[in-house]
Write a protein that holds these residues in place. Sequence first.
Motif: not given
Length: 385
Positions: A97-102, A117-120, A122-124, A353-354
């Motif tokens: 996600l942080e690298g710019g990928f879905h 919660e961290e993944i949500v 980061i996605s947002r 992710s939610e």
Amino acid sequence: MTKLNWGLIGGGEGSQIGPAHRLGASVDGLFQLAAGALDADAEKGRVYARSLGIAEDRAYGDWQEMLAAEKTRSDKVDLVTIATPNATHFEITKSFLEGGFHVLCEKPMTMTIEEGEEIVKISRRTGKKCAVNFGYSGFSLVRQMREMIAAGELGEVRLVKAEFAHGFHADAADADNPRVRWRYDPAAAGVSAVLADAGIHALHMACFVTGQEVSTVSADFASTIASRDLEDDAMINFRMDGGAVGRLWTSAVAVGRMHGLSLQVFGEKGGLSWQQEHPNQLHYTPLNGRTQIIERGAADLYNAAQKASRVTIGHSEGMPLAFANIYCDLAEMIHADKAAGSSDGAAFLFPSSEDGLRSMASVYAAVKSAHASGAWQDAVPALLK
């Protein structure tokens, strides 16, 4: 429509889930398998990737190598599927996600609520979607259930009964089989076994079709085989934020049950019943009326169900095509994202992710409840309150 580049992590030779993802991603011609890090054994993964038609320079030894290389390519992958062991999901999902990928991550999305919660977040923050493979929500008639309930055909939903009970871990002599043992080892599986592995599929489906979320849970866990640290059978009572009452039974020791995923929804004006082992039929009973069988592929289904059906009526569609519907949803979202436009609302039915965070919060609440003799626990993650 231009094919999207797809990358797979895990799901290598002999994998249980890898073939379903490869079939699901390829069946509609929307994705091409362009890159992969398919095995914990780097060389074995490279060899298998090449056998699947992946170019040698994109047959990677591990996910770190894949991430570093794909970020620099003009034809980098548009979607990365993560089909690795549970404990690795968070780190790999976060990094891509942080690298710019879905990302499409196998369930459970994470091992803890905090990771979820961290993944949500980061996605947002990045605008990159993290979907979670609650793949059974891709079945056509599951989507028909959702549309019927949303249209008010059942009236107010009163009761949901969900099951995901099989018997494939019932043999105590199989306790040392490594394919079974890890599922009951807290170090590998986390705080829960059968609920986190199977039950959360049924729990997500209950939320998906009703449009309601789990708010509180009361649970009873059992480890029927003494050597197991985690539960192999669980009964969960839950209440939903729209007022519905829920019952979930999940088990790995129900001898004679095969897959055992089913859902029943009862409302003030009628009821619906669906079984994954008989996916072509949805039973609908209007209040004071006769039970009707709704067939997959029929001409009068809601659009979301029609879109999720490929094979002519009377012929079976199975799990890989349900997965394919998740991939179709994601492909539409990715193309819309690239065009900065919009697409059919059905394209965004993929679990988010939610959803992954809510499922893990429900698991932790159920574990806490089981340890407290069934006391009711709050199941709503703090980030989503």
